[in-house]
Enzyme design. Structure first.
Site, PDB file in Angstrom:
ATOM      1  N   PRO A   1     -87.981  -5.213  75.892  1.00  0.00           N
ATOM      2  CA  PRO A   1     -89.224  -5.357  75.127  1.00  0.00           C
ATOM      3  C   PRO A   1     -90.397  -5.905  75.924  1.00  0.00           C
ATOM      4  O   PRO A   1     -91.539  -5.494  75.713  1.00  0.00           O
ATOM      5  CB  PRO A   1     -88.826  -6.320  74.004  1.00  0.00           C
ATOM      6  CG  PRO A   1     -87.356  -6.145  73.832  1.00  0.00           C
ATOM      7  CD  PRO A   1     -86.836  -5.857  75.205  1.00  0.00           C
TER       8      PRO A   1
ATOM      9  N   GLY B   1     -91.422  -2.763  80.848  1.00  0.00           N
ATOM     10  CA  GLY B   1     -91.085  -1.353  80.865  1.00  0.00           C
ATOM     11  C   GLY B   1     -90.918  -0.871  82.282  1.00  0.00           C
ATOM     12  O   GLY B   1     -89.818  -0.764  82.809  1.00  0.00           O
TER      13      GLY B   1
ATOM     14  N   GLY C   1    -108.512  25.835  64.722  1.00  0.00           N
ATOM     15  CA  GLY C   1    -108.095  24.928  63.651  1.00  0.00           C
ATOM     16  C   GLY C   1    -106.629  25.062  63.296  1.00  0.00           C
ATOM     17  O   GLY C   1    -105.966  24.084  62.943  1.00  0.00           O
TER      18      GLY C   1
ATOM     19  N   GLU D   1     -88.783   8.059  82.160  1.00  0.00           N
ATOM     20  CA  GLU D   1     -88.345   7.893  83.553  1.00  0.00           C
ATOM     21  C   GLU D   1     -89.486   7.442  84.464  1.00  0.00           C
ATOM     22  O   GLU D   1     -89.548   7.798  85.635  1.00  0.00           O
ATOM     23  CB  GLU D   1     -87.747   9.203  84.106  1.00  0.00           C
ATOM     24  CG  GLU D   1     -86.885   9.987  83.139  1.00  0.00           C
ATOM     25  CD  GLU D   1     -85.673   9.232  82.648  1.00  0.00           C
ATOM     26  OE1 GLU D   1     -85.690   7.995  82.632  1.00  0.00           O
ATOM     27  OE2 GLU D   1     -84.703   9.876  82.260  1.00  0.00           O
TER      28      GLU D   1
END
Length: 381
Positions: free
Chosen positions: A128, A131, A341, A364
């Site tokens: 947490p 990273g 759209g 990764e």
């Protein structure tokens, strides 16, 4: 230089392409909408030998090589990125256990990954608070007799709740220099103290589960150590190099799926009394997209070739991953633009391709991390 594929590589590519058309493409929109993990298809894919493509036959693998693996991941991703990322990570987990595990651990887990007895494998490195800075993990592993006791948590772990086995990283020596005191372990699903945490709500890859994992005084046998104590960070970096080939291959597949669909669309759709494909702006989008994707795939296949032939490939894998994922993202944006759209609605798949491909620039190692790796490899000569 000869870029021709071998007959076996072509056969594998064509087999996976046919499987994707028949089994993956038809269910991809529904599985994305319902966030349904593709257990049935993953077992079928295991039966085809797609879950242990670089594992020797005696351990249940198909041992067809890294180039064939790259081609397979690209074809799977043309149908569904979630199927592809689960396949990529499961192959990576089988490889790391095969390469660094004790014989008993290899015999116990690798065959189950390759056969589909385990629906998937998971690679639990991210935490947490950190990273990209994998050397700064805090999960701990303390040796007590014949066991290691794990405490800590991991986050954003692909297939966390579906995997039969997880490879995880923990600090075994807090007094060692940063990155030197980390070790890698194999943890079987159902081990007391191994807790599956919350499932993440993601923008894309919605048919791939992503979870928090918690280790609460989780006791695992000492022979679950991969390699030696303190080698975990090196093991992680080696495996991430290979993982980048998988994610680069995945991105190429999604990119081709997006521009293939958009190209067919503009051939049928009219504006100002003419097919959209007759407008130069659209033609240039098509030309640029296919040219860039072909170049991206060549970079990915070069990295795959180097790995397959046991040559250094760190720089090449990061180059391939960086260029392929950012190229595929740009192509998916063009595909949305080509549909106008309608490209922004769920009536057409290009919005899913865009959501899915964004994730490949993060897996990764982010694009920014890839640039660090590439420049470091160049500067050190």
């Amino acid at each position: 230089m000869d870029f021709k594929l071998t007959p076996e590589q072509e056969m594998i590519r064509d087999m996976v392409r046919e499987f994707t058309e028949n089994y993956i493409k038809p269910v991809a929109p529904l599985y994305d909408e319902e966030k349904r993990f593709p257990y049935e298809n993953l077992k079928r894919m295991a039966d085809l030998g797609l879950m242990g493509m670089n594992i020797p036959v005696e351990y249940g693998g198909s041992e067809v090589g890294v180039i064939a693996y790259s081609l397979a991941i690209t074809e799977i991703a043309k149908g569904c990125a979630s199927h592809a990322v689960t396949t990529s990570v499961t192959n990576m987990v089988a490889e790391v256990i095969y390469e660094f595990g004790e014989e008993e651990i290899k015999r116990k887990h690798v065959k189950k990954l390759c056969s589909g007895e385990y629906p998937a494998g998971s690679f639990a490195l991210t935490e947490p608070h950190t990273g990209s800075d994998a050397a700064n993990i805090r999960t701990s592993a303390v040796r007590k007799g014949d066991y290691y006791i794990l405490n800590g948590s991991k986050t954003l772990i692909t297939s966390g709740d579906a995997s039969g086995v997880t490879v995880t990283w923990a600090v075994t020596d807090r007094n060692a220099k940063k990155g030197k005191g980390i070790s890698a372990f194999v943890v079987e699903k159902g081990t007391p103290g191994f807790i599956i945490g919350k499932a993440e709500e993601k923008m894309g890859h919605r048919a791939s589960s992503t979870n928090e994992l918690i280790f609460d005084n989780c006791a695992i046998p000492a022979n679950c150590l991969l390699g030696k104590e303190g080698e975990g960070f090196k093991i992680a970096m080696v495996e991430l190099d290979g993982g980048r080939i998988g994610i680069g291959s995945l991105a190429v597949g999604v990119g081709f799926a997006a521009i293939d669909f958009a190209t067919e669309y503009v051939k049928e759709r009219e504006a100002f009394g003419k097919p959209l494909s007759s407008f130069e702006a659209i033609q240039w989008m098509i030309a640029d997209s296919y040219t860039e994707l072909e170049a991206a795939q060549l970079l990915v296949l070069r990295a795959a070739y180097l790995k397959e032939n046991k040559q250094p490939f760190t720089k090449e894998a990061s180059m391939a991953k960086l260029f392929a994922t950012e190229t595929a993202r740009n192509v998916a944006i063009r595909a949305v633009q080509m549909l106008g759209g309608y490209g922004y609605t769920k009536d057409y798949p290009v919005e899913r391709y865009l959501r899915d491909v964004i994730g490949t620039t993060l897996y990764e190692g982010t694009s920014e991390v890839q640039r660090i790796v590439i420049s470091r490899e160049i500067l050190k000569g």
